[in-house]
Design an enzyme around this catalytic site. Structure first.
Site, PDB file in Angstrom:
ATOM      1  N   ASP A 204      23.144 148.608  42.433  1.00  0.00           N
ATOM      2  CA  ASP A 204      23.390 147.740  43.599  1.00  0.00           C
ATOM      3  C   ASP A 204      24.738 148.034  44.245  1.00  0.00           C
ATOM      4  OD1 ASP A 204      21.189 145.440  43.699  1.00  0.00           O
ATOM      5  OD2 ASP A 204      21.578 145.977  41.610  1.00  0.00           O
TER       6      ASP A 204
ATOM      7  N   ASP B 262      25.667 153.739  39.464  1.00  0.00           N
ATOM      8  CA  ASP B 262      25.380 152.309  39.537  1.00  0.00           C
ATOM      9  C   ASP B 262      24.278 152.074  40.569  1.00  0.00           C
ATOM     10  OD1 ASP B 262      25.829 149.426  39.663  1.00  0.00           O
ATOM     11  OD2 ASP B 262      26.964 149.842  41.495  1.00  0.00           O
TER      12      ASP B 262
HETATM   13 MG   LIG Z   1      27.135 147.792  41.953  1.00  0.00          MG
END
Ligand SMILES: [Mg+2]
Length: 262
Positions: free
Chosen positions: A29, A27
């Protein structure tokens, strides 16, 4: 027990080094990059760019970023690195051959929902509508006291559109078509070279990553939750732990062997 029943994950530091046949899904952020007040203020540390490059080399290119962000935003933040990416929670996916797959079902409904949310954002300074190809995100990080108002507005915006669903994230509500998730994105990658036949490793910090954790668990892989919160992931660590663990993978060593590790 099914893979949907949360049990406390093991510490990431207890996870031994992986064989060379791992595929990595990470992932963006809160995982690769620390969260900022606004999505456009996020920066990628040199350490992270260098790590991604080496991890991609070590895994024969089996490294993908899986994110809610638009594809162009990820590319701009990681430039000059151009990786396979599942953007917008899998609605837009660039495979390892560079081919971009777009699922634009529901784009018309998303446009209508966006129009429904605009008056709220115009009325409250600090709220932000992030318009993407296949979805729209209502960010309230700068106005956390408006969380409930945002939730109600987002629910109202999709109330007459069964094609759409509401995905709560960290200080954000994402309005998007049903179907594609980070989990379906990971499954699509795992059906293709160079990911297929490898042991999938997925790391993420948000609610939307739970779909991918479940998919990776079903595939016999390793799921890593970054930070606190209920999860179906098998391991947990802080962002710093994850970066250190990934660096150890690249160098073929074990964190558990390091002095002072828990
Ligand atoms: Mg995230």
């Amino acid at each position: 027990m099914s893979d949907s029943d949360p049990i406390e994950p093991l510490p990431l530091r207890s996870l031994p080094p992986l064989a060379a046949n791992a595929a990595f899904f990470i992932d963006f952020d809160g995982t690769l990059a620390a969260i900022a007040d606004r999505p456009d203020l996020v920066v990628v540390e040199k350490r992270v760019s260098a790590l991604l490059k080496r991890l991609a080399q070590r895994s024969g290119g089996a490294l993908a970023v899986v994110t809610g962000r638009p594809l162009a935003a990820v590319d701009a933040l990681l430039a000059p690195l151009l990786l396979p990416v599942a953007a917008e929670h899998g609605s837009v996916r660039r495979d390892a051959a560079g081919v971009v797959h777009r699922d634009l079902r529901g784009a018309g409904c998303v446009a209508a929902a966006t129009a429904g949310l605009e008056p709220l954002v115009e009325a409250h300074h600090g709220l932000l509508l992030e318009r993407k190809t296949a979805s729209v995100a209502l960010h309230y990080r700068q106005r956390p006291e408006l969380a409930e108002i945002c939730a109600l507005a987002a629910q109202a915006a999709i109330s007459h559109m069964p094609e759409l669903t509401l995905l709560p994230g960290k200080m954000v509500y994402e309005v998007r078509p049903k179907g594609a998730t980070k989990g379906t994105a990971v499954e699509a990658f795992l059906a293709e070279e160079p990911f297929c036949g490898r042991v999938p490793v997925y790391a993420g910090d948000d609610l939307t990553d739970e779909y991918a954790f479940a998919a990776v668990n079903r595939a016999g892989g390793i799921s890593i939750k970054v930070g606190p919160g209920d999860t179906v992931a098998k391991y947990r660590g802080e962002r710093e732990d994850l970066l250190a663990w990934c660096e150890a993978q690249v160098e073929g060593r074990s964190l558990a062997e390091a002095p002072g590790s828990g």
